[in-house]
Design a protein around this motif. Structure first.
Motif, short mmCIF file in Angstrom:
data_model
loop_
_atom_site.label_atom_id
_atom_site.label_comp_id
_atom_site.label_asym_id
_atom_site.label_seq_id
_atom_site.Cartn_x
_atom_site.Cartn_y
_atom_site.Cartn_z
N ARG A 125 3.62 6.16 -14.40
CA ARG A 125 2.64 6.39 -15.29
C ARG A 125 1.44 7.46 -14.66
NH1 ARG A 125 2.22 2.53 -19.04
NH2 ARG A 125 0.49 3.70 -19.95
N LEU A 126 1.39 7.02 -13.16
CA LEU A 126 0.39 7.92 -12.65
C LEU A 126 0.71 9.30 -12.09
CD1 LEU A 126 -2.77 7.79 -11.18
CD2 LEU A 126 -1.43 6.95 -9.25
N VAL A 127 -0.08 10.31 -12.64
CA VAL A 127 0.37 11.80 -12.63
C VAL A 127 0.52 12.29 -11.14
CG1 VAL A 127 -2.07 12.61 -12.80
CG2 VAL A 127 -0.10 14.11 -13.59
N VAL A 128 -0.41 11.80 -10.27
CA VAL A 128 -0.19 12.09 -8.67
C VAL A 128 0.32 10.89 -8.14
CG1 VAL A 128 -1.78 13.84 -8.99
CG2 VAL A 128 -2.75 11.64 -8.67
N ALA A 129 1.42 10.01 -8.50
CA ALA A 129 1.84 8.90 -7.89
C ALA A 129 2.26 9.13 -6.52
CB ALA A 129 2.79 8.39 -8.65
N PRO A 130 1.88 8.24 -5.45
CA PRO A 130 2.37 8.43 -4.31
C PRO A 130 4.04 8.07 -4.30
CG PRO A 130 0.82 6.63 -4.44
CD PRO A 130 0.97 7.15 -5.77
N PRO A 131 4.86 8.67 -3.40
CA PRO A 131 6.34 8.30 -3.55
C PRO A 131 6.66 7.25 -2.69
CG PRO A 131 5.92 9.97 -1.93
CD PRO A 131 4.49 9.80 -2.44
N ASN A 132 6.00 6.62 -1.54
CA ASN A 132 6.40 5.61 -0.71
C ASN A 132 5.49 4.55 -0.42
OD1 ASN A 132 8.54 7.23 -0.14
ND2 ASN A 132 7.65 8.06 1.77
N PHE A 133 5.88 3.41 -0.49
CA PHE A 133 5.20 2.05 -0.11
C PHE A 133 5.38 1.19 0.85
CE2 PHE A 133 4.00 3.62 -4.51
CZ PHE A 133 3.02 3.22 -4.86
N ALA A 188 0.84 -1.20 -0.06
CA ALA A 188 -0.07 0.15 0.02
C ALA A 188 0.78 1.31 0.02
CB ALA A 188 -0.94 -0.13 1.24
N ASP A 189 0.27 2.35 -0.61
CA ASP A 189 1.03 3.63 -0.51
C ASP A 189 0.90 3.97 0.83
OD1 ASP A 189 -0.72 6.40 -0.42
OD2 ASP A 189 -1.89 4.36 -0.85
#
Length: 204
Positions: A169-177, A17-18
């Motif tokens: 690919r995701l324009v508002v991608a979360p940085p951490n998982f 999960a992000d």
């Protein structure tokens, strides 16, 4: 833009999960753990409104613990999933929770399993699943690369491919998982995939 996904391998289940806590256009923190350890052999990963997510997952965690305390035996993963679905269905007709859930667990008799439960109380047992905007990319990657009987190394490699695809690919991608695993040895944190760390606030 939340991203929660998971899969079942050979003797284990993995959930990722992000870790972004977001409201509107603001990122409040980037180390929010959205995967809760339900008991020794169960994980619950949730996406949705942050208040609903925290309140509902804690409610499920405490009720699973209460069942074990009262009866002396833990709920199976299937039983925990059906209990969770029942509580969502009851709330749906009163005060709905906007939470989507992946529940992973390991049972001695049946091995690893993964359950997909959405906010309108739909329950499915799946080999792989995802929620959030990241699901558009992670589901396609898992459709291409997933196969039954994956080893831990193969599964982690696939999770990393999903994370890289979301980030690129995701324009508002979360940085951490965060990645967690459950197998015969129990539920535990496996690794973090971080590209941004929360800066420590200097004291005045």
């Amino acid at each position: 833009m939340e991203c929660v996904f998971g899969l079942v391998g050979n003797g284990f289940a993995i959930v990722a999960a992000d870790t972004s806590a977001v409201h509107s256009i603001l990122v409040h923190k980037s180390n929010e753990d959205k995967i809760m350890v339900l008991d020794s052999h169960k994980l619950i990963a949730a996406s949705g409104e942050s208040g609903d997510r925290v309140q509902f997952t804690e409610y499920i965690q405490k009720n699973v613990a209460l069942y074990q305390f009262r009866n002396g035996i833990p709920l199976t993963t299937a039983a925990a999933a059906n209990f969770t679905r029942g509580e969502l269905a009851t709330a749906l007709r009163k005060n709905p929770y906007f939470v989507n859930i992946l529940l992973a667990g390991y049972d001695k008799e049946t091995g690893p399993s993964l359950y997909y439960i959405d906010y309108i109380a739909t329950l499915h047992k799946v080999d792989k699943g995802a929620f959030g905007y990241g699901s558009y990319f992670s589901l396609s990657m898992m459709d291409r690369h997933y196969h039954s009987g994956m080893t831990v190394e193969e599964a982690i490699d696939l999770v990393d491919k999903c994370i890289m695809e979301i980030r690129s690919r995701l324009v508002v991608a979360p940085p951490n998982f965060v990645i967690k695993i459950v197998d015969k040895d129990g539920a535990r944190e496996y690794a973090w995939r971080e590209s941004v760390k929360d800066a420590a606030v200097a004291s005045a």
